[in-house]
Design an enzyme around this catalytic site. Sequence first.
Site, PDB file in Angstrom:
ATOM      1  N   THR A 152       2.646  -6.872  10.148  1.00  0.00           N
ATOM      2  CA  THR A 152       3.767  -7.719   9.769  1.00  0.00           C
ATOM      3  C   THR A 152       4.957  -6.833   9.446  1.00  0.00           C
ATOM      4  OG1 THR A 152       4.416  -9.607   8.402  1.00  0.00           O
ATOM      5  CG2 THR A 152       3.169  -7.854   7.308  1.00  0.00           C
ATOM      6  N   LEU A 180       1.781  -2.911   6.516  1.00  0.00           N
ATOM      7  CA  LEU A 180       2.934  -3.394   5.757  1.00  0.00           C
ATOM      8  C   LEU A 180       4.048  -2.365   5.837  1.00  0.00           C
ATOM      9  CD1 LEU A 180       1.265  -4.837   2.514  1.00  0.00           C
ATOM     10  CD2 LEU A 180       1.871  -6.035   4.626  1.00  0.00           C
ATOM     11  N   VAL A 226       0.573   1.815   5.881  1.00  0.00           N
ATOM     12  CA  VAL A 226       1.973   1.682   5.479  1.00  0.00           C
ATOM     13  C   VAL A 226       2.853   2.079   6.655  1.00  0.00           C
ATOM     14  CG1 VAL A 226       3.760   2.394   3.861  1.00  0.00           C
ATOM     15  CG2 VAL A 226       1.393   2.170   3.079  1.00  0.00           C
ATOM     16  N   LYS A 227       3.720   1.159   7.062  1.00  0.00           N
ATOM     17  CA  LYS A 227       4.587   1.400   8.216  1.00  0.00           C
ATOM     18  C   LYS A 227       5.827   2.181   7.791  1.00  0.00           C
ATOM     19  CE  LYS A 227       4.972  -2.129  11.133  1.00  0.00           C
ATOM     20  NZ  LYS A 227       5.197  -3.541  11.581  1.00  0.00           N
ATOM     21  N   ILE A 228       6.036   3.308   8.454  1.00  0.00           N
ATOM     22  CA  ILE A 228       7.157   4.208   8.183  1.00  0.00           C
ATOM     23  C   ILE A 228       7.929   4.395   9.487  1.00  0.00           C
ATOM     24  CG2 ILE A 228       7.837   6.495   7.348  1.00  0.00           C
ATOM     25  CD1 ILE A 228       6.349   5.095   5.194  1.00  0.00           C
TER      26      ILE A 228
END
Length: 327
Positions: A34, A95, A131-133
Amino acid sequence: MSNQFDQLKKLSTIVCDSGDPELVKASGSQDATTNPSLILKVAQEPKFQELLNEAVVWGIRQNGDDLQTLSFILDKIQVNFALEIIKNIPGRISLEIDARLSFNVEAMVQRAVFLSQLFEAMGGDKKRLLVKIPGTWEGIRAVEFLEAKGIACNVTLIFNLVQAIAAAKAKATLISPFVGRIYDWWIAAYGDEGYSIDADPGVASVSNIYAYYKKFGIPTQIMAASFRTKEQVLALAGCDLLTISPKLLDELKKSQHPVKKELDPAEAKKLDVQPIELTESFFRFLMNEDAMATEKLAEGIRIFAGDTQILETAITEFIKQIAAEGA
């Protein structure tokens, strides 16, 4: 014969790209992703109002200043939706941190650590969180630090091999190359040339990244994303993961045509490809040489940042409403 969705599941891990827990449940996927854009679409729907309300009340109770309160609420909203989503899938959820931090290593690290800790504190299994970076140089440096600390990262907004190599060197768990956005750029730049799927620029980019990774035994996983058509999805059958919208997942479920494995690590190992060593200056030069990657990375950051600001505006109005009701 089984439908294309079931056939594809045997070749790649299927990931549902949605912020809606109900759509993810119906998808039958292994993982989910998402982002602020997807959360924005569902956060204010009546059926999810309680998830939003609880996040706002929780954020206010943290007693931060106005900016801190908004940050707390934004992260809590993501975690609330994530915890609902993972009830319906066996695998992981990705996320995203605030895209406005894309060029600040320290701030990205702090936000990612907070998001991870909040996810765990609310009962989530850390092993199920990515964790999206963003795939900026600074983002990749943040990933290097976070992975060393045991926080798994999904490097997003990947548009070329240069970013993919840098992310692999940082030991990223996973990268997300954006098939459709690459295709969009080429169409906008050169017109609709009626690309056959074999010549699709987005498909070709992911195929090249896949070949490089498998050739050199790189463990970082590749999750192809941002598909525009079912044909693009099928052209990358065999990629480690495929994150697909509910609409395209439905199309796959309705088709009985056979699915062929298009990406094969054994074939990739046969390719005559030389390793590329990257320094910061070389990374920045190669990105500057790639107009598509430079423009789409900047655009992606702007879009996610803009959606975050819209969500913040909605939250601010909601806080005012709560204050007025309590007066």
